[in-house]
Design a protein around this motif. Structure first.
Motif, mmCIF file in Angstrom:
data_model
loop_
_atom_site.group_PDB
_atom_site.id
_atom_site.type_symbol
_atom_site.label_atom_id
_atom_site.label_comp_id
_atom_site.label_asym_id
_atom_site.label_seq_id
_atom_site.Cartn_x
_atom_site.Cartn_y
_atom_site.Cartn_z
ATOM 1 N N GLU A 149 0.823 -1.200 0.000
ATOM 2 C CA GLU A 149 0.000 0.000 0.000
ATOM 3 C C GLU A 149 0.866 1.262 0.000
ATOM 4 O O GLU A 149 0.618 2.216 -0.752
ATOM 5 N N SER A 150 1.911 1.257 0.818
ATOM 6 C CA SER A 150 2.773 2.432 0.952
ATOM 7 C C SER A 150 3.592 2.689 -0.310
ATOM 8 O O SER A 150 3.775 3.846 -0.725
ATOM 9 N N ASN A 152 2.709 1.851 -3.303
ATOM 10 C CA ASN A 152 1.753 2.347 -4.289
ATOM 11 C C ASN A 152 1.535 3.854 -4.124
ATOM 12 O O ASN A 152 1.507 4.604 -5.105
ATOM 13 N N LEU A 153 1.358 4.270 -2.881
ATOM 14 C CA LEU A 153 1.050 5.669 -2.617
ATOM 15 C C LEU A 153 2.259 6.582 -2.850
ATOM 16 O O LEU A 153 2.121 7.686 -3.379
ATOM 17 N N GLN A 154 3.437 6.131 -2.432
ATOM 18 C CA GLN A 154 4.621 6.975 -2.561
ATOM 19 C C GLN A 154 5.272 6.878 -3.938
ATOM 20 O O GLN A 154 5.727 7.880 -4.486
ATOM 21 N N HIS A 155 5.313 5.671 -4.476
ATOM 22 C CA HIS A 155 6.096 5.450 -5.695
ATOM 23 C C HIS A 155 5.255 5.150 -6.937
ATOM 24 O O HIS A 155 5.809 4.981 -8.029
ATOM 25 N N GLY A 156 3.931 5.060 -6.788
ATOM 26 C CA GLY A 156 3.080 4.814 -7.945
ATOM 27 C C GLY A 156 3.148 3.404 -8.493
ATOM 28 O O GLY A 156 2.855 3.170 -9.670
ATOM 29 N N THR A 157 3.542 2.441 -7.662
ATOM 30 C CA THR A 157 3.598 1.048 -8.092
ATOM 31 C C THR A 157 2.191 0.453 -8.193
ATOM 32 O O THR A 157 1.204 1.075 -7.782
ATOM 33 N N ASN A 158 2.115 -0.751 -8.726
ATOM 34 C CA ASN A 158 0.834 -1.440 -8.877
ATOM 35 C C ASN A 158 0.935 -2.782 -8.152
ATOM 36 O O ASN A 158 0.971 -3.848 -8.763
ATOM 37 N N PHE A 159 1.022 -2.716 -6.828
ATOM 38 C CA PHE A 159 1.193 -3.887 -5.976
ATOM 39 C C PHE A 159 -0.124 -4.159 -5.244
ATOM 40 O O PHE A 159 -0.615 -3.296 -4.508
ATOM 41 N N ILE A 160 -0.669 -5.341 -5.434
ATOM 42 C CA ILE A 160 -1.963 -5.698 -4.854
ATOM 43 C C ILE A 160 -1.787 -6.811 -3.821
ATOM 44 O O ILE A 160 -1.050 -7.763 -4.052
ATOM 45 N N SER A 161 -2.480 -6.674 -2.700
ATOM 46 C CA SER A 161 -2.430 -7.694 -1.646
ATOM 47 C C SER A 161 -3.752 -8.454 -1.600
ATOM 48 O O SER A 161 -4.825 -7.844 -1.672
ATOM 49 N N VAL A 162 -3.644 -9.770 -1.480
ATOM 50 C CA VAL A 162 -4.843 -10.603 -1.315
ATOM 51 C C VAL A 162 -4.702 -11.432 -0.046
ATOM 52 O O VAL A 162 -3.606 -11.832 0.331
ATOM 53 N N MET A 163 -5.835 -11.664 0.605
ATOM 54 C CA MET A 163 -5.847 -12.408 1.864
ATOM 55 C C MET A 163 -6.670 -13.679 1.699
ATOM 56 O O MET A 163 -7.892 -13.669 1.876
ATOM 57 N N PRO A 164 -6.024 -14.795 1.322
ATOM 58 C CA PRO A 164 -6.759 -16.052 1.198
ATOM 59 C C PRO A 164 -7.181 -16.593 2.564
ATOM 60 O O PRO A 164 -6.473 -16.424 3.556
#
Length: 325
Positions: A149-150, A152-164
């Motif tokens: 999340e951080s 993405n917000l600071q660097h504009g990445t496209n990192f997604i977290s999923v919680m199985p």
């Protein structure tokens, strides 16, 4: 994802990673990079940096983790927090440093508070204390969620977290000291049947309820998200961007007693199930709210009974050594 893009699946030999590998192959992705632990220790910062600089993957599935059941989590607390933090930090940071187009981080629903309202919504993260027995593992996974999340917000990445939710299926871990409850029950009940035992002991009261998902369904959801969902799609409130992760589950639960009875039937064990309430139960109810994933257009396919039959058949083919052999 581009079909020709280079995809790194971290943890490809495990329950989660192997299911993702299978799904990617079925869908025509062939440019997949894998490394065994002996080839690439993800805990080693320098090794991970060198790997990313050399291979330059376009997409990353971060399925590698130190995992285990309630006994392993409570016994190897330092190992669980240290190894998982190091793996996550190294892979996520190097994905940013090497311009990875998209990363999927796989966490666990144990990130939610012990007394979280049921079913557990993504917004309940960090609302109250965790379950103590798996706190180190949960804290590591929460750090991974917030790191994605951080960045993405600071660097504009496209990192997604999923919680199985609780997973089971092919390539599961059937070691009685480190496995999760479903594969552990399969092995215990099978061995009791093979020995001709009159009964089998099961930890806890049998009253806690858990949600279980077949690993191949989970992999289908992960590939679906990587193909169709970006971080910006998960941001509804531009004023407070937090808890953008996605639960992956069935939205259905079953008591441990009912699960044991199902496994007893599938295995063909005719003895008695004896529950030991002196052993820890853990959280009494853990059920995910999967409305966010449903709204994104995905639903699970494999019901529990079908999945248990498939998993038991795979267990029989694995020739897992019996206790004491």
């Amino acid at each position: 994802m581009n079909k020709n893009g280079k995809i790194f699946v971290a943890g490809h030999r495990g329950l989660v990673g192997s299911a993702i590998m299978k799904k990617l192959t079925e869908k025509g992705y062939s440019n997949i990079i894998i490394r065994t632990r002996s080839e690439l220790d993800l805990v080693n910062q320098d090794a991970v940096a060198a790997f990313f600089a050399s291979e330059k993957p376009h997409y990353v599935f971060l399925a590698a983790a130190r995992v285990g059941g309630i006994m392993a989590n409570n016994t190897y607390r330092a190992d669980f927090i240290y190894e998982n933090l190091m793996i996550q930090n190294n892979v996520i940071h190097q994905s940013y440093m090497n311009d990875v187009k998209k990363l999927l981080f796989l966490g666990s629903t144990c990130i939610y508070p012990k007394e979280a309202p049921q079913p557990m919504k993504e917004e309940y993260l960090l609302a109250s204390p965790l379950e103590y027995t798996n706190e180190p593992y949960a804290i590591a996974k929460i750090a991974g969620v917030k790191m994605c999340e951080s960045y993405n917000l600071q660097h504009g990445t496209n990192f997604i977290s999923v919680m199985p939710t609780n997973l089971y299926g092919p390539n599961d871990n059937f070691d009685l000291e480190t496995s999760h409850v479903l594969p552990a029950l399969i092995r215990k009940v099978h061995e009791a049947k093979e020995r001709g035992d009159a009964s089998v002991e099961i930890w806890g009261s049998g009253k806690p309820k858990r949600e279980f998902m077949y690993s191949e369904d989970m992999a289908d959801a992960c590939v679906f998200i990587m193909e169709r969902i970006d971080f910006r799609d998960l941001v509804k409130d531009k004023t407070e961007i937090r808890n953008t992760h996605i639960n992956i589950g069935t939205g259905k639960d079953i008591s441990i007693r009912e699960l044991a009875e199902l496994i007893k039937e599938v295995v063909g064990f005719e003895g008695e199930l004896k529950f030991n309430p002196s052993k820890p139960d853990g959280t009494m109810v853990k059920l995910t709210d999967v409305s966010k994933l449903s709204e994104l257009g995905w639903q699970y396919k494999t019901e529990l009974e079908e999945g248990v039959v498939c998993t038991y058949n795979r267990f029989l083919k694995q020739n897992v050594p019996s206790v004491g052999s």
